[in-house]
Scaffold this active site. Sequence first.
Site, PDB file in Angstrom:
ATOM      1  N   GLY A   1      12.616 -34.642 -26.318  1.00  0.00           N
ATOM      2  CA  GLY A   1      13.916 -35.214 -26.654  1.00  0.00           C
ATOM      3  C   GLY A   1      14.103 -36.592 -26.065  1.00  0.00           C
TER       4      GLY A   1
ATOM      5  N   GLU B   1      38.673 -40.685 -32.525  1.00  0.00           N
ATOM      6  CA  GLU B   1      38.142 -41.974 -32.988  1.00  0.00           C
ATOM      7  C   GLU B   1      37.943 -41.993 -34.493  1.00  0.00           C
ATOM      8  OE1 GLU B   1      35.998 -43.285 -28.789  1.00  0.00           O
ATOM      9  OE2 GLU B   1      34.781 -42.343 -30.349  1.00  0.00           O
TER      10      GLU B   1
END
Length: 444
Positions: free
Chosen positions: A19, A178
């Site tokens: 990752g 947002e």
Amino acid sequence: MEELAKIEHVGKPRVVIVGGGFGGLELAKALRDTNVQVVLVDKQNYHTFQPLMYQVATSGLEAADIISPFRKILQNQTNLSFRMAEVLQVDTAAQTLKTSIGLIHYDHLVIATGATTNYFGDEEMARHAIAIKSVEDAVELRNTVLSNFEKALQVGDREQLNSLLDFVIVGGGPTGVEVAGALSELRKHIFPEDYREIDFREMDICLIQSGDALLKGMSKEASQKALEYLQKFGVKVLLDRRVKSYDGYTVTLNTGEKLITRTLIWAAGVAGAPIEGIRPESIRKGNRYEVDVYNRVAGYPNIYAIGDIAAMVTNDYPEGHPMVAQPAMQQGKLLGENLTRQLAGEAMRPFHYHDQGAMATIGRNHAVADLKLIGKEWKTQGFLAWVMWVFVHLIALVGFRNRLAVFMNWTFSYFSQERGSRFIMGKRREPVPTEDTAATKVAV
């Protein structure tokens, strides 16, 4: 027997990082000058700056502005090899990873797989809702929004029209707030110019939060001000509500209320993304690995987890650290130092999270910020918080090109009220057909 992936053994301890998010990338950099072989494995060949994905979804930025190739970021790190591959399983006895390109041996394994969308077992919601957990998700949402407006031009029935124009956002955290703020700006400044035949007074933006306040984890002042800003921008905020079901057209709430929308944006929860092969006893609630203060996964001396996938239980954080960038980056940096100490026979240092605060933007000149600096807490809202939000995100972006591109985009948008990324390219979510759809098109 399955073949090994083609990675040269160099006679040094091999640290395999799964990752390349904030934690994995920070760890890789921290091991730059150490006497180890670093192998970074990710299913994509680029790092994504996730805090700005919502701007890609709302036409504020291009996808290329928030991603950067791993090979570019780490090109000068001679002890590192990158492989684009999907990790399928770990064999802890043989110390190998089974991947889509073959087996990869490790001496030390670090799992930094981050989190995935959590629909809490609701398969119908998973089929119909759109999350924003990847660049592909963000682009799909942008395409879907714009495609729905194109379809709305050909619809005569008011309910069908509203189903294409209205948006429901589930989750009142930073992402939900947002997205709602960005859509309200598009409704005011952009869409009426692009689609002059549509009356955008018909466009509703509804934000649903299961708790009694927005921005859980931030101060009461930030939560209240975010609510005031959203309401000022015409966003309908429904607190203390939960979504019971969504079939692609009708949203049903626990109160019995029903909302009609073709676009439900899911920002309500995430869960860890564990790798098959780790014993179930090491996985806590939320699919996060239980780790000690050195980020070692419970039951494994040479397997570590950092970031969203790691649950380090402490008195201050009984459920583990927040699933945001800062804990991941701090854990990655310290783990790099600790692996170096361990290989040198020195004692490792325990992890202590230095909370620097949180912030969220609700639109142009409107943001909230709770900061922790020099031992004090600072709370601010409005224009100053917005300037701070812009500065912090520009500095945090990976790569000079990305910083410059985002700065230029934001500057242009600020003075022109324009957003240039209004393209329908690639995957989009097609509306679920209803019985009335065919009969409501306008003849032209």
